[in-house]
Design a protein around this motif. Sequence first.
Motif, mmCIF file in Angstrom:
data_model
loop_
_atom_site.group_PDB
_atom_site.id
_atom_site.type_symbol
_atom_site.label_atom_id
_atom_site.label_comp_id
_atom_site.label_asym_id
_atom_site.label_seq_id
_atom_site.Cartn_x
_atom_site.Cartn_y
_atom_site.Cartn_z
ATOM 1 N N ARG A 1 0.884 -1.353 0.017
ATOM 2 C CA ARG A 1 -0.004 0.094 0.139
ATOM 3 C C ARG A 1 0.885 1.211 0.018
ATOM 4 N NH1 ARG A 1 -4.540 -1.457 4.459
ATOM 5 N NH2 ARG A 1 -5.528 -2.953 3.295
ATOM 6 N N THR A 2 1.970 1.236 0.600
ATOM 7 C CA THR A 2 2.708 2.401 0.926
ATOM 8 C C THR A 2 4.218 2.390 -0.138
ATOM 9 O OG1 THR A 2 4.426 1.377 2.421
ATOM 10 C CG2 THR A 2 2.319 2.592 3.297
ATOM 11 N N ASN A 3 4.367 1.174 -1.069
ATOM 12 C CA ASN A 3 5.325 1.347 -1.772
ATOM 13 C C ASN A 3 4.969 0.511 -3.166
ATOM 14 O OD1 ASN A 3 7.740 0.365 -3.131
ATOM 15 N ND2 ASN A 3 8.871 0.595 -1.116
ATOM 16 N N PRO A 4 5.192 1.421 -4.157
ATOM 17 C CA PRO A 4 4.427 0.755 -5.399
ATOM 18 C C PRO A 4 5.457 0.001 -6.380
ATOM 19 C CG PRO A 4 5.151 3.146 -5.644
ATOM 20 C CD PRO A 4 5.315 2.918 -4.269
ATOM 21 N N ASP A 5 6.912 -0.158 -5.762
ATOM 22 C CA ASP A 5 7.718 -1.103 -6.083
ATOM 23 C C ASP A 5 7.358 -2.593 -5.575
ATOM 24 O OD1 ASP A 5 9.311 0.870 -7.432
ATOM 25 O OD2 ASP A 5 10.498 1.127 -5.883
ATOM 26 N N ILE A 6 7.246 -2.637 -4.361
ATOM 27 C CA ILE A 6 6.468 -3.910 -3.714
ATOM 28 C C ILE A 6 5.397 -4.356 -4.458
ATOM 29 C CG2 ILE A 6 5.866 -4.956 -1.701
ATOM 30 C CD1 ILE A 6 7.582 -2.996 -0.080
ATOM 31 N N LYS A 7 4.263 -3.245 -4.569
ATOM 32 C CA LYS A 7 3.372 -3.745 -5.274
ATOM 33 C C LYS A 7 3.267 -4.271 -6.736
ATOM 34 C CE LYS A 7 -1.483 -1.870 -6.177
ATOM 35 N NZ LYS A 7 -2.331 -0.819 -6.331
ATOM 36 N N GLU A 8 4.319 -3.549 -7.555
ATOM 37 C CA GLU A 8 4.562 -4.260 -8.805
ATOM 38 C C GLU A 8 5.370 -5.612 -8.779
ATOM 39 O OE1 GLU A 8 4.893 -4.835 -12.691
ATOM 40 O OE2 GLU A 8 3.520 -3.642 -11.615
ATOM 41 N N LYS A 9 6.300 -6.012 -7.569
ATOM 42 C CA LYS A 9 6.882 -7.201 -7.636
ATOM 43 C C LYS A 9 5.800 -8.207 -6.951
ATOM 44 C CE LYS A 9 11.357 -5.424 -6.288
ATOM 45 N NZ LYS A 9 12.457 -5.293 -5.325
ATOM 46 N N ILE A 10 4.863 -7.932 -6.360
ATOM 47 C CA ILE A 10 3.811 -8.764 -6.132
ATOM 48 C C ILE A 10 3.093 -9.281 -7.071
ATOM 49 C CG2 ILE A 10 1.962 -9.252 -4.559
ATOM 50 C CD1 ILE A 10 3.038 -7.384 -2.229
ATOM 51 N N ARG A 11 2.669 -8.218 -7.726
ATOM 52 C CA ARG A 11 1.858 -8.400 -9.304
ATOM 53 C C ARG A 11 2.567 -9.273 -10.213
ATOM 54 N NH1 ARG A 11 1.339 -7.502 -13.988
ATOM 55 N NH2 ARG A 11 3.309 -6.327 -14.405
ATOM 56 N N ARG A 12 3.910 -9.236 -10.433
ATOM 57 C CA ARG A 12 4.691 -9.868 -11.289
ATOM 58 C C ARG A 12 4.635 -11.362 -10.819
ATOM 59 N NH1 ARG A 12 9.808 -6.783 -12.199
ATOM 60 N NH2 ARG A 12 8.856 -4.891 -11.512
ATOM 61 N N ALA A 13 4.843 -11.398 -9.477
ATOM 62 C CA ALA A 13 5.268 -12.926 -8.847
ATOM 63 C C ALA A 13 3.908 -13.571 -9.043
ATOM 64 C CB ALA A 13 5.592 -12.707 -7.560
ATOM 65 N N SER A 14 2.869 -12.854 -8.637
ATOM 66 C CA SER A 14 1.424 -13.717 -8.751
ATOM 67 C C SER A 14 1.220 -13.934 -10.314
ATOM 68 C CB SER A 14 0.421 -12.698 -8.459
ATOM 69 O OG SER A 14 0.508 -12.481 -6.917
ATOM 70 N N GLU A 15 1.682 -13.388 -11.143
ATOM 71 C CA GLU A 15 1.279 -13.404 -12.725
ATOM 72 C C GLU A 15 2.117 -14.601 -13.095
ATOM 73 O OE1 GLU A 15 1.592 -11.457 -17.150
ATOM 74 O OE2 GLU A 15 1.846 -10.302 -15.269
ATOM 75 N N LEU A 16 3.454 -14.611 -12.712
ATOM 76 C CA LEU A 16 4.324 -16.110 -13.066
ATOM 77 C C LEU A 16 3.656 -17.092 -12.484
ATOM 78 C CD1 LEU A 16 6.821 -16.859 -14.348
ATOM 79 C CD2 LEU A 16 7.994 -16.103 -12.188
ATOM 80 N N MET A 17 3.310 -16.943 -11.086
ATOM 81 C CA MET A 17 2.645 -18.329 -10.460
ATOM 82 C C MET A 17 1.577 -18.694 -11.094
ATOM 83 S SD MET A 17 2.020 -18.587 -6.413
ATOM 84 C CE MET A 17 1.016 -17.283 -6.231
ATOM 85 N N MET A 18 0.698 -17.782 -11.653
ATOM 86 C CA MET A 18 -0.639 -18.276 -12.433
ATOM 87 C C MET A 18 -0.131 -19.134 -13.610
ATOM 88 S SD MET A 18 -3.372 -17.606 -10.539
ATOM 89 C CE MET A 18 -4.564 -17.502 -11.770
#
Length: 50
Positions: A20-37
Motif C-alpha cells: 500500500r505504501t510502496n509501489p515497487d513492492i506492489k509491482e513485484k507482488i503483481r509480477r510474482a502472482s502473474e508468473l505463479m498463475m
Amino acid sequence: MSHIPMPYQNKENKKIRNSRTNPDIKEKIRRASELMMQRNHQAYKDLENK
C-alpha cells in the motif's frame, strides 16, 4: 491488543513498507502472482494431456 515491535523497525523510522505504501513492492507482488498463475496453468494443462 499490545504492540509487538518488528525487528526491522527502529525509533526513527516506524513506517512499515508494504504494497500500500510502496509501489515497487506492489509491482513485484503483481509480477510474482502473474508468473505463479502462468506456471499453475501450464501444470494443469500438462496434467490434462497425460
